[in-house]
Design an enzyme around this catalytic site. Structure first.
Site, PDB file in Angstrom:
ATOM      1  N   CYS A 255       0.882  -1.183   0.000  1.00 26.75           N
ATOM      2  CA  CYS A 255       0.000   0.000   0.000  1.00 26.75           C
ATOM      3  C   CYS A 255       0.909   1.220   0.000  1.00 26.75           C
ATOM      4  O   CYS A 255       1.047   1.917   1.002  1.00 26.75           O
ATOM      5  CB  CYS A 255      -0.921   0.000   1.214  1.00 26.75           C
ATOM      6  SG  CYS A 255      -1.854  -1.536   1.471  1.00 26.75           S
ATOM      7  N   ALA A 257       1.537   4.311  -1.808  1.00 25.44           N
ATOM      8  CA  ALA A 257       1.427   5.758  -2.024  1.00 25.44           C
ATOM      9  C   ALA A 257       1.462   6.516  -0.692  1.00 25.44           C
ATOM     10  O   ALA A 257       0.892   6.034   0.288  1.00 25.44           O
ATOM     11  CB  ALA A 257       0.158   6.085  -2.785  1.00 25.44           C
ATOM     12  N   PRO A 258       2.183   7.647  -0.640  1.00 24.80           N
ATOM     13  CA  PRO A 258       2.852   8.357  -1.741  1.00 24.80           C
ATOM     14  C   PRO A 258       4.264   7.898  -2.056  1.00 24.80           C
ATOM     15  O   PRO A 258       4.960   8.549  -2.836  1.00 24.80           O
ATOM     16  CB  PRO A 258       2.858   9.803  -1.237  1.00 24.80           C
ATOM     17  CG  PRO A 258       2.973   9.669   0.239  1.00 24.80           C
ATOM     18  CD  PRO A 258       2.184   8.449   0.604  1.00 24.80           C
ATOM     19  N   GLY A 259       4.716   6.799  -1.435  1.00 22.02           N
ATOM     20  CA  GLY A 259       5.976   6.198  -1.853  1.00 22.02           C
ATOM     21  C   GLY A 259       7.126   6.321  -0.878  1.00 22.02           C
ATOM     22  O   GLY A 259       8.208   5.781  -1.133  1.00 22.02           O
ATOM     23  N   LYS A 261       7.972   4.943   1.992  1.00 27.88           N
ATOM     24  CA  LYS A 261       8.597   3.709   2.487  1.00 27.88           C
ATOM     25  C   LYS A 261       9.331   2.967   1.382  1.00 27.88           C
ATOM     26  O   LYS A 261      10.369   2.355   1.612  1.00 27.88           O
ATOM     27  CB  LYS A 261       7.553   2.824   3.158  1.00 27.88           C
ATOM     28  CG  LYS A 261       7.014   3.418   4.447  1.00 27.88           C
ATOM     29  CD  LYS A 261       6.017   2.506   5.114  1.00 27.88           C
ATOM     30  CE  LYS A 261       5.358   3.225   6.266  1.00 27.88           C
ATOM     31  NZ  LYS A 261       4.586   4.409   5.810  1.00 27.88           N
ATOM     32  N   ASP A 279      -0.259   0.323  -5.480  1.00 33.60           N
ATOM     33  CA  ASP A 279      -1.401   1.089  -5.009  1.00 33.60           C
ATOM     34  C   ASP A 279      -2.588   0.743  -5.902  1.00 33.60           C
ATOM     35  O   ASP A 279      -2.423   0.176  -6.988  1.00 33.60           O
ATOM     36  CB  ASP A 279      -1.124   2.589  -5.044  1.00 33.60           C
ATOM     37  CG  ASP A 279      -2.063   3.355  -4.112  1.00 33.60           C
ATOM     38  OD1 ASP A 279      -1.775   3.419  -2.896  1.00 33.60           O
ATOM     39  OD2 ASP A 279      -3.095   3.861  -4.591  1.00 33.60           O
ATOM     40  N   ASP A 306      -4.462  -4.366  -5.701  1.00 27.64           N
ATOM     41  CA  ASP A 306      -5.331  -4.281  -4.531  1.00 27.64           C
ATOM     42  C   ASP A 306      -4.800  -5.277  -3.507  1.00 27.64           C
ATOM     43  O   ASP A 306      -4.748  -6.487  -3.774  1.00 27.64           O
ATOM     44  CB  ASP A 306      -6.767  -4.616  -4.917  1.00 27.64           C
ATOM     45  CG  ASP A 306      -7.748  -4.443  -3.768  1.00 27.64           C
ATOM     46  OD1 ASP A 306      -7.320  -4.453  -2.602  1.00 27.64           O
ATOM     47  OD2 ASP A 306      -8.957  -4.288  -4.040  1.00 27.64           O
ATOM     48  N   ASP A 324       1.475  -1.085   4.959  1.00 29.73           N
ATOM     49  CA  ASP A 324       1.067   0.156   5.636  1.00 29.73           C
ATOM     50  C   ASP A 324      -0.388   0.386   5.231  1.00 29.73           C
ATOM     51  O   ASP A 324      -0.676   1.072   4.258  1.00 29.73           O
ATOM     52  CB  ASP A 324       1.971   1.310   5.191  1.00 29.73           C
ATOM     53  CG  ASP A 324       1.692   2.591   5.964  1.00 29.73           C
ATOM     54  OD1 ASP A 324       0.763   2.596   6.787  1.00 29.73           O
ATOM     55  OD2 ASP A 324       2.389   3.593   5.730  1.00 29.73           O
ATOM     56  N   CYS A 376      -0.938   4.669  10.623  1.00 37.32           N
ATOM     57  CA  CYS A 376      -0.705   5.997  11.205  1.00 37.32           C
ATOM     58  C   CYS A 376      -1.879   6.369  12.110  1.00 37.32           C
ATOM     59  O   CYS A 376      -2.413   7.472  12.053  1.00 37.32           O
ATOM     60  CB  CYS A 376      -0.482   7.057  10.130  1.00 37.32           C
ATOM     61  SG  CYS A 376      -1.812   7.217   8.917  1.00 37.32           S
TER      62      CYS A 376
END
Length: 441
Positions: A255, A257-259, A261, A279, A306, A324, A376
């Protein structure tokens, strides 16, 4: 052209009427109004400041306004909040400027011709009475967090520490730059940014990480354009350090985005091996690809995927899988203050979604490989709860201790929560799990 206060007002009204996200709306509105760096910063501070303190501002305003706030036009209600925020929190804004700008905007925005007079009267009353204002006793109103969230934090931390967390949520998050050590050292980047007029401070415990102030538009900095750094909070970067990707590894960022990691993993791997960065949104994949090109990372490959859908060709294929997962985002309230006002009902299904993703991508880890679960948020049901439920079902995985820099204890448990008030980071959770060598027992 629109000025900073009008842009902030429009953003607040859009958030209230349309359910818009303040950060996304502000970015477009600031660009459309062609605000310079100073006015863009003011518009952002005004909008975020009101959202961070909205319940408290309404508490004070309701004592001064004869008309119930909920009966006012949305634009006038938010104008009063904007004016009150400036009068109570921004020492550099003269009282007369805050009031006159609010009255001027009321004449421009309101349908009711009497609205400008109401705005003028309420704000001038606030000036006269502000020294006598008594803050409310309840934490919910004082820190503008919904009661259900306050109750959750108090249950976990106790009242005193929960209050410290609520206060931290209403602070301004630092701009945290991760150094692209494949291109430049932290010392060289700090010197370059300083020469560009940016205030730079080394992170207190995370290597190759810098706090930046006075950047203006990041995209206009030469150091950014040359790919010498990318923006990522220390907690998210710490999760990748805990996963400890090695040069030559095959990594799946499920998962992505935004990249951030994916970028951190590729740099840790010295740009050797492969990172499959996934993504479900094509436009987000383009953002990842643009970041890779700017940073000079050619081992990252962006794929549409997915995380809940099983792909047989990926089974047992990766040394490290990073999950994430989508979450309530309640650890990043500093950056998205309007998260707190969203309806909590849809959040109840998130652990089910998170578990589905984790169950699926776990099978992409090779025997002996590593699985990193991250969110998060600070809600236990989305963090430890999901991990424990996963381990109850999957005897082929176990928690795996790790070492990271910083003031963290008990990392040998394999799980870690970063707290804004304790660590100065986003609220963030991650768990490192190891798949047993035989893939089963």
């Amino acid at each position: 052209m629109k000025q900073a206060r009008e842009v902030a007002l429009d953003a607040l009204t859009a958030c209230e009427r349309q359910g818009a996200w303040s950060d996304g709306y502000l970015k477009k509105a600031i660009g459309g109004a062609k605000l310079d760096g100073r006015d863009a910063a003011l518009a952002t501070r005004l909008c975020f400041g009101v959202l961070q303190n909205r319940m408290l501002l309404d508490f004070y305003l309701s004592k001064l306004c004869a008309t119930p706030l909920h009966k006012l036009e949305a634009s006038i209600r938010n104008l009063l909040r904007l004016g009150a925020y400036q009068l109570l929190y921004l020492n550099r804004v003269p009282d007369h400027a805050a009031v006159s700008e609010a009255v001027s905007l009321a004449r421009k925005k309101a349908k009711n011709p009497r609205a400008a007079g109401l705005v003028n009267g309420v704000l001038r009353s606030l000036i006269r009475q502000r020294e006598a204002l008594e803050p409310p006793a309840d934490l919910s109103t004082r820190y503008s967090h919904p009661q259900w969230l306050v109750d959750s934090f108090v249950a976990r931390l106790g009242r005193e520490e929960a209050e410290a967390l609520l206060a931290a949520d209403n602070g301004e998050p630092p701009t945290c730059a991760q150094v692209n050590t494949l291109k430049i050292s932290a010392e060289e980047l700090a010197a370059m940014l300083t020469a560009e007029g940016v205030a730079v401070e080394p992170h207190p415990w995370l290597p190759d990480c810098l706090f930046l102030n006075g950047t203006g538009s990041l995209e206009h900095l030469e150091a950014f354009q040359k790919g010498y750094f990318y923006i990522q909070d220390a907690a998210a970067h710490l999760a990748v350090l805990a996963a400890a990707p090695q040069p030559g590894w095959r990594v799946l960022d499920a998962c992505a985005a935004p990249g951030g990691k994916s970028f951190a993993a590729a740099i840790a791997m010295e740009n050797r091996g492969s990172v499959t960065s996934c993504d479900i949104h094509p436009h987000k994949l383009r953002l990842i690809e643009a970041g890779c090109q700017r940073l000079g990372l050619d081992i990252i490959h962006a794929n549409l995927l997915d995380g809940k859908e099983r792909k047989a060709e990926l089974l047992n294929s990766f040394d490290l899988v990073i999950a994430d997962v989508p979450c309530s985002g309640l650890g990043i309230i500093r950056k998205k203050p309007d998260i707190r006002y969203k309806d909590p009902k849809p959040l109840e299904n998130l652990p089910r979604v998170q578990a589905a993703i984790l169950d699926n991508v776990a099978d992409y880890v090779r025997p002996g490989g590593v699985l990193l679960y991250a969110t998060c948020t600070l809600l236990g049901r989305e963090n430890e709860g999901v991990v424990r439920a996963f381990l109850d079902k999957r005897i082929d995985f176990t928690l795996d201790g790790f070492q990271v820099p910083g003031p963290f204890l008990d990392t040998d448990t394999g799980m870690l929560t970063c707290w804004p008030h304790r660590h100065g980071t986003d609220g963030f959770f991650f768990a490192r799990l190891r798949r047993k060598d035989d893939g089963n027992l």
